[in-house]
Design a protein around this motif. Structure first.
Motif, PDB file in Angstrom:
ATOM      1  N   LEU A 150      39.153  37.931  31.468  1.00 22.58           N
ATOM      2  CA  LEU A 150      37.847  38.413  31.941  1.00 22.58           C
ATOM      3  C   LEU A 150      37.901  39.898  32.264  1.00 22.58           C
ATOM      4  N   SER A 151      39.001  40.334  32.861  1.00 23.55           N
ATOM      5  CA  SER A 151      39.147  41.743  33.198  1.00 23.55           C
ATOM      6  C   SER A 151      39.207  42.617  31.946  1.00 23.55           C
ATOM      7  N   LEU A 152      39.935  42.163  30.938  1.00 26.04           N
ATOM      8  CA  LEU A 152      40.048  42.928  29.692  1.00 26.04           C
ATOM      9  C   LEU A 152      38.699  43.052  28.980  1.00 26.04           C
ATOM     10  N   ILE A 153      37.925  41.950  28.997  1.00 25.96           N
ATOM     11  CA  ILE A 153      36.658  41.943  28.251  1.00 25.96           C
ATOM     12  C   ILE A 153      35.543  42.630  29.031  1.00 25.96           C
ATOM     13  N   PHE A 154      35.278  42.138  30.246  1.00 32.63           N
ATOM     14  CA  PHE A 154      34.089  42.576  30.970  1.00 32.63           C
ATOM     15  C   PHE A 154      34.307  43.833  31.815  1.00 32.63           C
ATOM     16  N   ALA A 155      35.575  44.143  32.104  1.00 38.45           N
ATOM     17  CA  ALA A 155      35.856  45.378  32.843  1.00 38.45           C
ATOM     18  C   ALA A 155      36.397  46.462  31.915  1.00 38.45           C
ATOM     19  N   GLY A 156      37.375  46.089  31.078  1.00 36.88           N
ATOM     20  CA  GLY A 156      37.992  47.082  30.212  1.00 36.88           C
ATOM     21  C   GLY A 156      37.143  47.435  29.006  1.00 36.88           C
ATOM     22  N   ALA A 157      36.743  46.430  28.212  1.00 36.34           N
ATOM     23  CA  ALA A 157      36.012  46.695  26.971  1.00 36.34           C
ATOM     24  C   ALA A 157      34.539  47.022  27.219  1.00 36.34           C
ATOM     25  N   LEU A 158      33.866  46.222  28.043  1.00 32.06           N
ATOM     26  CA  LEU A 158      32.431  46.406  28.251  1.00 32.06           C
ATOM     27  C   LEU A 158      32.102  47.288  29.453  1.00 32.06           C
ATOM     28  N   GLY A 159      32.986  47.329  30.428  1.00 28.24           N
ATOM     29  CA  GLY A 159      32.761  48.164  31.602  1.00 28.24           C
ATOM     30  C   GLY A 159      31.642  47.685  32.507  1.00 28.24           C
ATOM     31  N   TRP A 160      31.349  46.392  32.477  1.00 35.30           N
ATOM     32  CA  TRP A 160      30.258  45.868  33.297  1.00 35.30           C
ATOM     33  C   TRP A 160      30.652  45.686  34.759  1.00 35.30           C
ATOM     34  N   PHE A 161      31.897  45.317  34.998  1.00 38.92           N
ATOM     35  CA  PHE A 161      32.350  45.029  36.355  1.00 38.92           C
ATOM     36  C   PHE A 161      33.627  45.814  36.651  1.00 38.92           C
ATOM     37  N   PRO A 162      33.915  46.037  37.928  1.00 38.60           N
ATOM     38  CA  PRO A 162      35.193  46.686  38.262  1.00 38.60           C
ATOM     39  C   PRO A 162      36.354  45.749  37.983  1.00 38.60           C
ATOM     40  N   SER A 163      37.442  46.319  37.496  1.00 45.76           N
ATOM     41  CA  SER A 163      38.608  45.499  37.153  1.00 45.76           C
ATOM     42  C   SER A 163      39.470  45.187  38.361  1.00 45.76           C
ATOM     43  N   THR A 164      39.477  46.050  39.337  1.00 44.74           N
ATOM     44  CA  THR A 164      40.290  45.858  40.538  1.00 44.74           C
ATOM     45  C   THR A 164      39.518  46.358  41.754  1.00 44.74           C
ATOM     46  N   GLY A 165      40.028  46.002  42.920  1.00 41.01           N
ATOM     47  CA  GLY A 165      39.470  46.528  44.158  1.00 41.01           C
ATOM     48  C   GLY A 165      38.480  45.589  44.824  1.00 41.01           C
ATOM     49  N   TYR A 166      38.196  45.904  46.075  1.00 41.58           N
ATOM     50  CA  TYR A 166      37.305  45.080  46.899  1.00 41.58           C
ATOM     51  C   TYR A 166      36.463  45.996  47.772  1.00 41.58           C
ATOM     52  N   ILE A 167      35.161  45.743  47.817  1.00 40.31           N
ATOM     53  CA  ILE A 167      34.230  46.489  48.658  1.00 40.31           C
ATOM     54  C   ILE A 167      33.827  45.594  49.822  1.00 40.31           C
ATOM     55  N   ASP A 168      34.013  46.078  51.034  1.00 37.47           N
ATOM     56  CA  ASP A 168      33.675  45.273  52.211  1.00 37.47           C
ATOM     57  C   ASP A 168      32.167  45.038  52.288  1.00 37.47           C
ATOM     58  N   PHE A 169      31.785  43.872  52.767  1.00 39.74           N
ATOM     59  CA  PHE A 169      30.367  43.506  52.873  1.00 39.74           C
ATOM     60  C   PHE A 169      29.605  44.474  53.766  1.00 39.74           C
ATOM     61  N   SER A 170      30.257  44.956  54.829  1.00 41.96           N
ATOM     62  CA  SER A 170      29.585  45.870  55.757  1.00 41.96           C
ATOM     63  C   SER A 170      29.288  47.222  55.121  1.00 41.96           C
ATOM     64  N   VAL A 171      30.045  47.582  54.100  1.00 41.95           N
ATOM     65  CA  VAL A 171      29.823  48.859  53.409  1.00 41.95           C
ATOM     66  C   VAL A 171      28.608  48.760  52.488  1.00 41.95           C
ATOM     67  N   PRO A 173      26.501  45.266  50.692  1.00 40.95           N
ATOM     68  CA  PRO A 173      26.459  43.869  50.238  1.00 40.95           C
ATOM     69  C   PRO A 173      26.388  43.739  48.719  1.00 40.95           C
ATOM     70  N   GLY A 174      25.665  44.643  48.072  1.00 35.17           N
ATOM     71  CA  GLY A 174      25.548  44.577  46.625  1.00 35.17           C
ATOM     72  C   GLY A 174      26.868  44.858  45.925  1.00 35.17           C
ATOM     73  N   LEU A 175      27.555  45.918  46.349  1.00 31.78           N
ATOM     74  CA  LEU A 175      28.850  46.238  45.747  1.00 31.78           C
ATOM     75  C   LEU A 175      29.897  45.182  46.096  1.00 31.78           C
ATOM     76  N   TRP A 176      29.772  44.598  47.281  1.00 35.15           N
ATOM     77  CA  TRP A 176      30.675  43.504  47.665  1.00 35.15           C
ATOM     78  C   TRP A 176      30.548  42.339  46.686  1.00 35.15           C
ATOM     79  N   ALA A 177      29.307  41.942  46.418  1.00 30.31           N
ATOM     80  CA  ALA A 177      29.084  40.836  45.474  1.00 30.31           C
ATOM     81  C   ALA A 177      29.536  41.227  44.063  1.00 30.31           C
ATOM     82  N   TRP A 178      29.289  42.477  43.670  1.00 30.96           N
ATOM     83  CA  TRP A 178      29.669  42.939  42.330  1.00 30.96           C
ATOM     84  C   TRP A 178      31.180  42.932  42.152  1.00 30.96           C
ATOM     85  N   SER A 179      31.910  43.288  43.203  1.00 30.29           N
ATOM     86  CA  SER A 179      33.371  43.337  43.094  1.00 30.29           C
ATOM     87  C   SER A 179      33.995  41.949  43.030  1.00 30.29           C
TER      88      SER A 179
END
Length: 313
Positions: A150-171, A173-179
């Motif tokens: 999933l990381s190779l396809i949707f993060a590496g090839a397509l660039g739709w989602f981040p491949s690594t990392g975590y965004i805290d909910f308090s920072v 909510p949208g980026l938290w769900a996306w990560s």
């Protein structure tokens, strides 16, 4: 219901003791010398002995366990050998990440799995075969391998989602769900198939019961029979498999968090094991056990809400 809760809690106390004993005994038989691995070969004999004395490694295993247990009763899980940070503080910082991943994947498995299970029970054989194949394939695919794909396809090839990392909910909510999209997908694909298959099988059995025939004869609508009556009667089996899915996700996070570099308890467990950070390993094992106990208790309470007979059993 209160008696049921009391019995479950009474059974949980011995379980905590058993887990703590097993964890402590297993780590005492691990190969290698903890003091040597931490201090290195350049340490003097005096430093070596002082380190062993500070960690009570020079005492018998039973005495070491007694010291560890007394600390647990005081709310002291010990201190990380490598970071010097209290274990309980480290776990508290990382626990929300793991719970976000586990709870989200369980919700996804519940919603999609139940929906597919109900549809396959009411819409014919083709969808039933799809659910069967999906459950087999999903259960056979390792979640860490699926995470890499999933990381190779949707993060590496397509660039739709981040491949690594975590965004805290308090920072954000949208980026938290996306990560969490890719990690949750990797952890929940197999569970969706299992939940769908159990829901389908239980619904097929329930819809053959006499009370369903009576509802149909009384003119009750098909939608009400399926989603209100039959699904509720199948709820105990569905809740059981969801509890198993949640608990299984605890072990799944160990690999998935490392694939997506999430700062949760799973990645902490891997790092602590590699560094022989025994206090941290023991703390994580105990916290995982507490989570399992809480989940089982919540499942029992949900049984009582769905089936009144459980409340008086």
């Amino acid at each position: 219901m209160l008696a049921l809760i009391g019995r479950r809690l009474a059974l949980s106390i011995p379980l905590l003791f058993v887990v703590s004993i097993i964890t402590f005994v297993i780590q005492s038989f691990l190969p290698g010398d903890l003091a040597r691995s931490v201090l290195g070969v350049s340490a003097t004999p005096e430093q070596y002995e002082a380190f062993r004395e500070a960690l009570h490694l020079d005492e018998p295993v039973l005495a070491q366990y007694g010291i560890y247990l007394s600390g647990i009763f005081r709310g002291d899980f010990g201190t990380s050998i490598y970071t010097g940070q209290p274990v309980l503080q480290t776990i508290a910082q990382r626990l929300p990440v793991s719970l976000s991943l586990i709870i989200s994947s369980t919700i996804v498995a519940a919603v999609i799995g139940v929906f597919l299970g109900v549809l396959s029970a009411t819409r014919g054989r083709i969808l039933r075969r799809v659910v069967d194949v999906g459950s087999l394939v999903g259960g056979a695919l390792p979640n860490f391998w699926l995470g890499l794909v999933l990381s190779l396809i949707f993060a590496g090839a397509l660039g739709w989602f981040p491949s690594t990392g975590y965004i805290d909910f308090s920072v954000s909510p949208g980026l938290w769900a996306w990560s969490l999209v890719l990690p949750v997908a990797a952890l929940s694909v197999g569970a969706v198939g299992i939940v769908a298959k159990v829901t389908r099988d239980q619904m097929l059995t329930t819809m053959q019961q006499n009370f369903v025939r009576t509802l149909r004869a009384a003119g009750v609508g098909t939608g009400s029979i399926v989603w209100k009556h039959s699904l509720r009667s199948s709820g105990v089996s569905i809740l059981t498999v969801l509890g198993i899915v949640f608990i299984a996700s605890l072990s799944g996070t160990v690999l998935v968090e490392n694939v997506f570099v999430l700062p949760g308890l799973g990645s902490l467990a891997v790092a602590a094991t590699a560094r022989h950070d025994i206090p941290t390993i023991q703390g994580i094992a105990l916290v995982f056990t507490v989570i399992v106990i809480i989940v089982n208790l919540l499942i029992d309470l949900a049984y009582g809400l769905i089936n009144p007979k459980v409340r008086i059993s």
